[in-house]
Write a protein that holds these residues in place. Structure first.
Motif, PDB file in Angstrom:
ATOM      1  N   TRP A 155      97.065  65.272  -1.443  1.00 35.91           N
ATOM      2  CA  TRP A 155      96.476  66.638  -0.804  1.00 35.91           C
ATOM      3  C   TRP A 155      96.216  66.335   0.583  1.00 35.91           C
ATOM      4  O   TRP A 155      95.251  65.789   1.029  1.00 35.91           O
ATOM      5  N   PRO A 156      97.287  66.632   1.528  1.00 33.68           N
ATOM      6  CA  PRO A 156      97.288  66.163   2.838  1.00 33.68           C
ATOM      7  C   PRO A 156      96.233  66.613   3.849  1.00 33.68           C
ATOM      8  O   PRO A 156      95.734  66.169   4.716  1.00 33.68           O
ATOM      9  N   GLU A 157      95.500  67.807   3.219  1.00 35.94           N
ATOM     10  CA  GLU A 157      94.245  68.341   3.950  1.00 35.94           C
ATOM     11  C   GLU A 157      92.896  67.375   3.866  1.00 35.94           C
ATOM     12  O   GLU A 157      92.019  67.633   4.584  1.00 35.94           O
ATOM     13  N   ALA A 158      92.952  66.703   2.680  1.00 29.11           N
ATOM     14  CA  ALA A 158      91.827  65.853   2.585  1.00 29.11           C
ATOM     15  C   ALA A 158      91.565  64.836   3.551  1.00 29.11           C
ATOM     16  O   ALA A 158      92.492  64.027   4.231  1.00 29.11           O
ATOM     17  N   GLN A 159      90.420  64.714   3.957  1.00 29.23           N
ATOM     18  CA  GLN A 159      90.105  63.650   5.085  1.00 29.23           C
ATOM     19  C   GLN A 159      89.217  62.530   4.550  1.00 29.23           C
ATOM     20  O   GLN A 159      89.033  61.563   5.233  1.00 29.23           O
ATOM     21  N   SER A 160      88.310  62.858   3.491  1.00 32.43           N
ATOM     22  CA  SER A 160      87.481  61.809   2.844  1.00 32.43           C
ATOM     23  C   SER A 160      87.680  61.798   1.389  1.00 32.43           C
ATOM     24  O   SER A 160      88.090  62.777   0.578  1.00 32.43           O
ATOM     25  N   GLU A 186      86.605  72.100   1.363  1.00 35.23           N
ATOM     26  CA  GLU A 186      87.234  72.277   0.030  1.00 35.23           C
ATOM     27  C   GLU A 186      87.123  70.845  -0.787  1.00 35.23           C
ATOM     28  O   GLU A 186      86.970  69.821   0.021  1.00 35.23           O
ATOM     29  N   VAL A 187      87.363  70.985  -2.128  1.00 36.00           N
ATOM     30  CA  VAL A 187      87.006  69.919  -2.794  1.00 36.00           C
ATOM     31  C   VAL A 187      88.177  69.780  -3.787  1.00 36.00           C
ATOM     32  O   VAL A 187      88.555  70.710  -4.334  1.00 36.00           O
ATOM     33  N   LYS A 188      88.631  68.572  -4.439  1.00 37.11           N
ATOM     34  CA  LYS A 188      89.228  68.499  -5.608  1.00 37.11           C
ATOM     35  C   LYS A 188      88.809  67.230  -6.409  1.00 37.11           C
ATOM     36  O   LYS A 188      88.411  66.248  -5.639  1.00 37.11           O
ATOM     37  N   VAL A 189      88.558  67.195  -7.425  1.00 39.53           N
ATOM     38  CA  VAL A 189      87.907  65.952  -8.406  1.00 39.53           C
ATOM     39  C   VAL A 189      88.956  65.624  -9.298  1.00 39.53           C
ATOM     40  O   VAL A 189      89.838  66.210 -10.007  1.00 39.53           O
ATOM     41  N   PHE A 190      88.800  64.154  -9.328  1.00 42.47           N
ATOM     42  CA  PHE A 190      89.859  63.437 -10.319  1.00 42.47           C
ATOM     43  C   PHE A 190      89.166  62.199 -11.151  1.00 42.47           C
ATOM     44  O   PHE A 190      88.178  61.762 -10.677  1.00 42.47           O
ATOM     45  N   VAL A 191      89.815  62.353 -12.509  1.00 46.44           N
ATOM     46  CA  VAL A 191      89.041  61.194 -13.033  1.00 46.44           C
ATOM     47  C   VAL A 191      90.147  60.717 -14.183  1.00 46.44           C
ATOM     48  O   VAL A 191      90.220  61.345 -15.195  1.00 46.44           O
ATOM     49  N   ASP A 192      90.938  59.723 -13.712  1.00 45.64           N
ATOM     50  CA  ASP A 192      92.024  58.881 -14.488  1.00 45.64           C
ATOM     51  C   ASP A 192      93.245  59.863 -15.181  1.00 45.64           C
ATOM     52  O   ASP A 192      93.869  59.315 -15.843  1.00 45.64           O
ATOM     53  N   GLY A 223      85.657  57.700 -10.650  1.00 41.17           N
ATOM     54  CA  GLY A 223      85.865  59.077 -10.505  1.00 41.17           C
ATOM     55  C   GLY A 223      86.010  59.266  -8.941  1.00 41.17           C
ATOM     56  O   GLY A 223      85.436  58.616  -8.063  1.00 41.17           O
ATOM     57  N   SER A 224      86.311  60.350  -8.359  1.00 42.26           N
ATOM     58  CA  SER A 224      86.714  60.786  -7.200  1.00 42.26           C
ATOM     59  C   SER A 224      86.609  62.205  -6.897  1.00 42.26           C
ATOM     60  O   SER A 224      86.953  62.861  -7.649  1.00 42.26           O
ATOM     61  N   VAL A 225      86.023  62.187  -5.649  1.00 42.28           N
ATOM     62  CA  VAL A 225      86.098  63.826  -5.042  1.00 42.28           C
ATOM     63  C   VAL A 225      86.758  63.927  -3.677  1.00 42.28           C
ATOM     64  O   VAL A 225      86.253  63.152  -2.796  1.00 42.28           O
ATOM     65  N   PHE A 226      87.849  64.325  -3.728  1.00 37.24           N
ATOM     66  CA  PHE A 226      88.460  64.439  -2.379  1.00 37.24           C
ATOM     67  C   PHE A 226      87.931  65.712  -1.581  1.00 37.24           C
ATOM     68  O   PHE A 226      87.657  66.616  -2.112  1.00 37.24           O
ATOM     69  N   THR A 227      87.739  65.716  -0.237  1.00 37.76           N
ATOM     70  CA  THR A 227      87.159  66.927   0.352  1.00 37.76           C
ATOM     71  C   THR A 227      87.955  66.644   1.776  1.00 37.76           C
ATOM     72  O   THR A 227      88.348  65.768   2.280  1.00 37.76           O
ATOM     73  N   THR A 228      87.945  67.773   2.251  1.00 37.83           N
ATOM     74  CA  THR A 228      88.444  68.116   3.825  1.00 37.83           C
ATOM     75  C   THR A 228      87.237  67.824   4.666  1.00 37.83           C
ATOM     76  O   THR A 228      87.699  68.024   5.811  1.00 37.83           O
TER      77      THR A 228
END
Length: 345
Positions: A67-72, A129-135, A171-176
């Motif tokens: 997700w190229p837009e993610a910054q953190s 914006e956000v995306k969440v991931f777990v495994d 788990g992770s939360v990707f965010t812009t």
């Protein structure tokens, strides 16, 4: 829209209030070592039948490409520390050993719901914006956890922390949002070899390297069809996963109790009798393991594992149980049953 250290402090506080034991932040591009490590793992064939690991390697090796837009990336740990000694059942050959994480509800569902609540809160509080991931996505979670300071990848390749040991889901939360990052954790394994020496199948060709083809978790969960006969005897009574390397880690003296009661072991899954599990048909298997991660491997593969455990039990009383499955419609089950019969006096 809020940003900076004020928002980060609120994120950490919110994460802890949700039940996570730790929250740290890194950049998606903070793991430059992953592509080479992943390729070496694949080139060695250590992934076995897990063909999906060789797919989407660009994403799997570079989270910033996912997700190229993610910054953190907000990295989170959720404890599932057992209340009992998970190795005790290994001394009871008439019972099956199930990995601690699978002794109750499926953690994917529990962790993802917690991540989504945190993500919704973050949008409301800071925007972006956000995306969440777990495994379940091609995300190198353990490497990101290391980069964020959540813990370090121990010699058993799992994440370890001086604050909560190694009994934790990641788990992770990707965010812009551009959030302040934490320092990467340093390795505190030192000269310790406890996890490596505890492995029943010698699945670690070297510290920090895992050959999944010899790992009991892989063999009982991911491997389809008959298990190599050279390895069957090493499975003992482990019928779903293995906790030996995790249980051996000395850093577990700092383990934190699980905050969610749904991780507490079901009484019927701490040390289930092999004779009962061997008798499960597909319908009974689905009922017994409804809501459990065990359900995903299906009755046939599970009963195959149970039969290996029966063959390793040395108990003549279990021989008729195995004999009753030598003509099972599933070839791997029938093969395991015949092998078990041959092993028992």
């Amino acid at each position: 829209m809020k940003s900076g250290s004020d928002l980060k402090d609120k994120v950490v506080a919110q994460a802890l209030s949700e039940g996570f034991v730790s929250c740290r932040i890194c950049r998606p591009w903070d793991v430059p070592e992953v592509p080479a490590r992943l390729q070496a793992f694949l080139d060695s064939g250590y992934h076995g039948q897990m063909g999906w690991m060789a797919e989407r390697t660009h994403w799997r090796g570079d989270p910033s490409a996912l997700w190229p837009e993610a910054q953190s990336v907000i990295m989170l740990a959720e404890s599932y520390t057992p209340e009992h000694d998970p190795t005790e059942v290994l001394g009871n050959p008439d019972q099956g050993a199930i990995s601690v994480y699978a002794q109750n509800k499926d953690y994917h569902d529990l962790v993802k719901k917690r991540l989504k609540r945190l993500a919704r809160w973050l949008i409301a509080e800071g925007g972006g914006e956000v995306k969440v991931f777990v495994d379940t996505a091609p995300v190198p979670e353990k490497a990101l956890g290391h980069a964020a300071g959540l813990g370090w990848q121990g010699k058993h390749t799992n994440l370890v922390s001086r604050d909560w040991g190694n009994w934790a889901f990641i788990g992770s939360v990707f965010t812009t949002l551009d959030l302040p990052v934490d320092m990467a954790e340093v390795d505190h394994c030192g000269s310790c070899r406890a996890c490596l020496d505890a492995c029943p199948t010698d699945a670690f060709p070297a510290p920090y390297k895992l050959d999944a083809r010899r790992c009991i978790s892989y063999l009982t969960i991911e491997h389809k069809g008959p298990v190599d006969e050279e390895l069957r005897g090493k499975l003992g009574n482990r019928i779903y996963g293995c906790d030996d390397c995790l249980a051996a880690c000395p850093w577990n003296k700092f383990a934190v109790a699980a905050s969610d009661l749904r991780y507490a072991a079901r009484d019927d899954l701490v040390a289930p009798p092999l004779v009962e599990l061997a008798g499960l048909d597909d319908a009974a298997f689905r009922v017994k393991f409804s809501g459990s991660p065990i359900k995903r491997i299906g009755r046939d593969q599970f009963v195959r594992n149970v039969l290996y455990a029966i063959g390793n039990s040395g108990l003549p009383a279990l021989k008729p149980v195995a004999q009753g499955l030598v003509d099972d419609p599933d070839p791997a089950v029938a093969d395991a049953a015949r092998w078990a019969v041959q092993q028992l006096p």
